[in-house]
Design a protein around this motif. Structure first.
Motif, PDB file in Angstrom:
ATOM      1  N   ILE A  93      46.932  30.294  -1.831  1.00 57.36           N
ATOM      2  CA  ILE A  93      46.104  30.496  -0.646  1.00 57.36           C
ATOM      3  C   ILE A  93      46.500  29.596   0.522  1.00 57.36           C
ATOM      4  N   ALA A  94      47.503  28.748   0.345  1.00 52.12           N
ATOM      5  CA  ALA A  94      47.805  27.728   1.356  1.00 52.12           C
ATOM      6  C   ALA A  94      47.993  28.318   2.744  1.00 52.12           C
ATOM      7  N   THR A  95      48.649  29.460   2.833  1.00 45.51           N
ATOM      8  CA  THR A  95      48.935  30.010   4.154  1.00 45.51           C
ATOM      9  C   THR A  95      48.037  31.177   4.542  1.00 45.51           C
ATOM     10  N   VAL A  96      47.009  31.472   3.715  1.00 46.49           N
ATOM     11  CA  VAL A  96      46.084  32.544   4.109  1.00 46.49           C
ATOM     12  C   VAL A  96      44.763  31.983   4.616  1.00 46.49           C
ATOM     13  N   MET A  97      44.434  30.729   4.268  1.00 43.17           N
ATOM     14  CA  MET A  97      43.238  30.132   4.842  1.00 43.17           C
ATOM     15  C   MET A  97      43.479  29.870   6.332  1.00 43.17           C
ATOM     16  N   ALA A  98      42.411  29.601   7.056  1.00 42.61           N
ATOM     17  CA  ALA A  98      42.519  29.452   8.504  1.00 42.61           C
ATOM     18  C   ALA A  98      43.492  28.345   8.880  1.00 42.61           C
ATOM     19  N   GLU A  99      44.222  28.586   9.955  1.00 38.56           N
ATOM     20  CA  GLU A  99      45.043  27.505  10.493  1.00 38.56           C
ATOM     21  C   GLU A  99      44.117  26.359  10.888  1.00 38.56           C
ATOM     22  N   ASP A 100      44.504  25.153  10.553  1.00 38.99           N
ATOM     23  CA  ASP A 100      43.688  23.957  10.785  1.00 38.99           C
ATOM     24  C   ASP A 100      42.470  23.906   9.862  1.00 38.99           C
ATOM     25  N   GLY A 101      42.451  24.775   8.829  1.00 41.39           N
ATOM     26  CA  GLY A 101      41.367  24.752   7.854  1.00 41.39           C
ATOM     27  C   GLY A 101      41.487  23.562   6.916  1.00 41.39           C
ATOM     28  N   VAL A 102      40.445  23.355   6.118  1.00 40.72           N
ATOM     29  CA  VAL A 102      40.388  22.204   5.209  1.00 40.72           C
ATOM     30  C   VAL A 102      40.249  22.689   3.773  1.00 40.72           C
ATOM     31  N   PHE A 103      41.124  22.213   2.928  1.00 41.81           N
ATOM     32  CA  PHE A 103      41.060  22.453   1.491  1.00 41.81           C
ATOM     33  C   PHE A 103      40.368  21.256   0.862  1.00 41.81           C
ATOM     34  N   ILE A 104      39.188  21.468   0.266  1.00 39.57           N
ATOM     35  CA  ILE A 104      38.398  20.394  -0.337  1.00 39.57           C
ATOM     36  C   ILE A 104      38.654  20.437  -1.838  1.00 39.57           C
ATOM     37  N   SER A 105      39.443  19.498  -2.320  1.00 37.19           N
ATOM     38  CA  SER A 105      39.895  19.500  -3.710  1.00 37.19           C
ATOM     39  C   SER A 105      38.974  18.641  -4.561  1.00 37.19           C
ATOM     40  N   CYS A 106      38.222  19.282  -5.461  1.00 34.05           N
ATOM     41  CA  CYS A 106      37.208  18.578  -6.247  1.00 34.05           C
ATOM     42  C   CYS A 106      37.628  18.290  -7.684  1.00 34.05           C
ATOM     43  N   ALA A 107      38.798  18.753  -8.094  1.00 32.33           N
ATOM     44  CA  ALA A 107      39.250  18.513  -9.465  1.00 32.33           C
ATOM     45  C   ALA A 107      39.635  17.055  -9.655  1.00 32.33           C
TER      46      ALA A 107
END
Length: 308
Positions: A93-107
């Motif tokens: 999904i790295a390049t399909v989420m919004a540009e300048d979006g935030v990936f919140i990694s909870c693992a």
């Protein structure tokens, strides 16, 4: 303000995806919904998708569909491997989420894995917020988790409504992804050792013929108490080992602790002993059961009945 006080207008033009709708992810997604977020959830298990739909959430049939154009993606998968696959795998999904979006990694993962994934994602113009959580399924469901987070100021600012909706306590632990992961591993070392100690203690009490409910009453009001003793022993006394947090989670997490210690020549004998207890419990067929099942291992070895 806390989640129940966040005005829905605070979510204007903010699409949120939640990847992973297990016991933690479902509660976190539900907390986001209550806060007024537009949430799309995905889990490979259709039953979990149905659970989220029953709460009023939108569901997608793939992580790519859920994340397409999302400003925030909350990842509540199991480990670093699943996180990396979610971001950069064949259907990443790295390049399909919004540009300048935030990936919140909870693992929960090793700090070096968080740093490498953050660098790779940030090269695309997106942000990586290292944000492992603590508190269990019940606190996930009521929006009162503790979140340990590190990342850039911009990542924190964009993710603020979601962090507020999911947590009662947010610890900002620096600007570098990996810092929060390291803090979480300190927590997991203690949590694993405390579960193992609580399991040993309640089995020891049973061997001594003590009233285990009275033991619980006395210890929780004494210096020997711990959060894990207070939280896990009721599972043991009820004979209820449905997985709120599974044995195999601590096989993984204490394994990471030992790997980190070995890499830096740091001895961790208590974590090592606890890890062996979790491994033995898993080998005895209880890996997917609640982590308090370590007490059942003791009971089997010693011929004890703990659910009295």
């Amino acid at each position: 303000m806390h989640s129940n006080e966040v005005a829905s207008t605070g979510w204007d033009r903010v699409g949120v995806a939640v990847a992973g709708l297990g016991s933690m992810g479902l509660g976190m997604a539900a907390s986001l919904l209550r806060a007024g977020a537009d949430v799309t959830g995905y889990d490979p298990d259709p039953n979990k998708r149905e659970d989220f739909a029953a709460l009023g959430g939108k569901v997608a049939v793939s992580s790519v569909e859920a994340s397409r154009g999302a400003t925030l993606v909350v990842s509540v998968v199991v480990d670093a491997g699943q996180t990396e696959a979610l971001l950069f795998g064949d259907e990443g999904i790295a390049t399909v989420m919004a540009e300048d979006g935030v990936f919140i990694s909870c693992a929960t993962m090793a700090p070096d894995r968080a740093r490498r994934m953050a660098a790779r994602l940030e090269a695309t113009g997106r942000h990586y917020l290292d944000a492992p959580v603590s508190g269990g399924a019940r606190r996930a469901a009521d929006g009162s988790l503790t979140i340990l987070a590190s990342g850039t100021e911009q990542a924190f600012a964009r993710a603020a409504p979601a962090l507020d909706a999911m947590s009662a306590t947010l610890h900002r632990l620096g600007e570098a992804p990996g810092e929060a992961a390291a803090f979480k591993m300190v927590n997991q070392l203690l949590a694993g050792v405390h579960i193992a100690a609580a399991s040993e203690a309640i089995a020891f009490a049973a061997r001594e013929g003590l009233d285990l409910h009275r033991v619980y009453e006395v210890i929780t009001a004494s210096a020997g108490n711990s959060w894990m003793f207070e939280n896990r022993v009721p599972h043991i006394l009820d004979g209820d080992y449905r997985p709120l947090s599974a044995v195999d989670i601590f096989v993984k997490d204490l394994g990471i602790v030992l790997d980190m210690g070995r890499a830096s020549s740091f001895p961790a004998p208590l974590a090592s002993a606890a890890l062996q207890l979790f491994i033995m419990t898993s080998a005895a067929g209880m890996g997917r059961d609640d982590d308090s099942s370590v007490a059942r291992l003791y009971a089997r070895i010693a011929g004890l009945d703990l659910s009295l």
